[in-house]
Enzyme design. Structure first.
Site, short mmCIF file in Angstrom:
data_model
loop_
_atom_site.label_atom_id
_atom_site.label_comp_id
_atom_site.label_asym_id
_atom_site.label_seq_id
_atom_site.Cartn_x
_atom_site.Cartn_y
_atom_site.Cartn_z
N ASP A 60 1.30 -0.68 -0.23
CA ASP A 60 -0.41 -0.27 0.74
C ASP A 60 0.68 1.21 -0.26
O ASP A 60 0.17 2.70 0.42
CB ASP A 60 -0.82 -0.39 1.01
CG ASP A 60 0.12 0.07 2.22
OD1 ASP A 60 0.93 -0.60 2.59
OD2 ASP A 60 -1.03 -0.21 3.54
N LYS A 61 1.86 1.32 -0.37
CA LYS A 61 2.68 2.36 0.12
C LYS A 61 3.64 2.45 -1.40
O LYS A 61 4.89 3.47 -1.50
CB LYS A 61 3.99 2.46 0.98
CG LYS A 61 4.90 0.86 0.90
CD LYS A 61 5.58 0.40 2.96
CE LYS A 61 6.43 -0.31 2.46
NZ LYS A 61 7.09 -0.50 3.73
N TRP A 62 3.86 1.20 -2.30
CA TRP A 62 4.57 1.82 -3.50
C TRP A 62 3.75 2.49 -4.43
O TRP A 62 3.30 1.45 -5.28
CB TRP A 62 5.52 0.48 -3.99
CG TRP A 62 6.78 0.38 -3.16
CD1 TRP A 62 6.81 0.33 -1.59
CD2 TRP A 62 7.88 1.21 -3.08
NE1 TRP A 62 8.26 0.36 -1.48
CE2 TRP A 62 9.00 0.89 -1.89
CE3 TRP A 62 9.09 1.64 -4.26
CZ2 TRP A 62 9.67 0.93 -2.09
CZ3 TRP A 62 10.05 2.47 -3.68
CH2 TRP A 62 10.88 2.08 -3.02
N LYS A 75 8.29 6.00 -3.20
CA LYS A 75 7.59 5.51 -1.65
C LYS A 75 7.11 6.62 -0.70
O LYS A 75 7.08 7.49 -0.18
CB LYS A 75 8.89 4.88 -1.23
CG LYS A 75 9.01 4.22 -0.16
CD LYS A 75 10.61 3.00 0.09
CE LYS A 75 9.73 2.18 0.97
NZ LYS A 75 10.81 1.33 2.30
N ASP A 179 16.89 -7.38 6.31
CA ASP A 179 15.66 -7.98 5.82
C ASP A 179 14.90 -8.37 3.99
O ASP A 179 14.64 -7.69 3.23
CB ASP A 179 14.85 -6.85 6.14
CG ASP A 179 13.38 -7.28 6.29
OD1 ASP A 179 12.78 -8.50 6.17
OD2 ASP A 179 11.85 -6.28 5.40
#
Length: 336
Positions: A60-62, A75, A179
């Site tokens: 939901d952010k890119w 982003k 990560d």
């Protein structure tokens, strides 16, 4: 009055965010901060058609966008943690010269939560390709596109290994990503793999062998030794990269089964009759179609062995990322 208030808030945010980012860049880049282009809120609104949900290409952010005739990726940080946010921007800036890192172009500092602008990730996230789903404008999941071929997956593995090796060796203070996973790897228009999201990254101080911190990361990708001790070394990324290799091997059909019972397979499986069983249990069937007994089958064996060695519980047994990269080059060329 409302317009003046909004303008003052943007100005305040610009100076506050700019100051914090400048500090982080100086600390990260040995006193020589990398210049970053500044975007206004209005420019990014136009670039994304007011952040139209149909422009979302990862979670939901890119967002996909277009600015001055150039395709870009934008982003918007969903977590309001400015320390990790500025770490992400600073390390991205530092790593932007590497071909297998998503290049940071600039950021919008006048937003309350800064927004980052990157080169285009035209072919979306690797997780979207491996698990064969993308988000439509309603957030629903739709199955699209053919599965990635084995040679494409092997090339992506080698490219990301190279980026992580660079993180570990190119600077006086090694940077640990913490990560590494398919959701943090994007593909450009030529399907070149690009590592991204450095928000959890941390540097090992010069002259030290490790750094201590609270445990961050993704389940099944976090090094067990790090979870127990809080010690972070390059081998934390090696473990995560081993899990990343398993993602590439397993794809959608085998991933959940594999990690429901992650101790089912060990390197010793490749020294006895269990090998063929292990390959069939671990590897995405889409890879195996028509490949029995071929070069691909032997490459799969080698990559699976490498993944399991990278995930060994004892960090000392794991290879370093430079050696992992060399091994993947050998496997890709089939010089085994």
């Amino acid at each position: 009055m409302a317009g003046q208030k909004g303008e003052k808030e943007r100005e305040r945010a610009f100076y506050e965010n700019g100051g914090k980012l400048h500090e982080k860049l100086i600390a990260s880049c040995n006193g020589r901060p990398i210049p970053i282009r500044s975007y206004s809120c209005e420019e990014l609104l136009r670039a994304t058609n007011n952040y139209d949900p149909s422009h979302i290409f990862h979670r939901d952010k890119w967002y996909n966008g277009s600015f001055e005739g150039r395709m870009i990726s934008i982003k918007k940080y969903s977590r309001y943690d400015k320390n990790s946010l500025f770490t992400d921007i600073a390390v991205s800036a530092k790593m932007s010269t590497h071909n297998n890192v998503l290049k940071l172009i600039g950021c919008c500092l006048e937003a309350q939560v800064p927004i980052s602008v990157y080169e285009s990730a035209a072919n979306g996230s690797l997780s979207g390709r491996l698990f064969n789903v993308t988000s439509d404008h309603d957030g629903a999941q739709q199955h699209q596109r053919e599965p990635l071929s084995w040679q494409s997956r092997l090339k992506i593995a080698r490219e990301i290994a190279h980026a992580v090796s660079y993180l570990h060796t190119a600077f006086s203070r090694p940077i640990i990503h913490r990560d590494i996973k398919s959701g943090n790897v994007f593909l450009d228009q030529n399907n070149v793999a690009k590592l991204t999201d450095f928000s959890l990254s941390i540097s090992i101080p010069e002259g030290q062998t490790h750094v201590e911190d609270v445990v961050y990361g993704t389940v099944n990708f976090v090094c067990p030794h790090y979870m127990v001790t809080g010690y972070i070394t390059e081998k934390v990324d090696v473990y995560g990269f081993g899990s990343f290799l398993l993602e590439l091997l397993a794809g959608q059909s085998k991933w959940k089964d594999l990690f429901c019972n992650p101790d089912s397979f060990d390197v010793e499986d490749f020294e006895n009759d269990k090998f063929f069983f292990a390959i069939n249990e671990v590897v995405d069937p889409a890879i195996l179609v028509g490949e029995e007994g071929s070069v691909v089958w032997q490459q799969l064996q080698a990559v699976l062995r490498l993944a399991l060695i990278c995930r060994k519980k004892d960090p000392e047994i794991r290879p370093n990322m430079v050696d992992v990269t060399k091994e993947l080059r050998k496997i890709e060329r089939f010089i085994l």
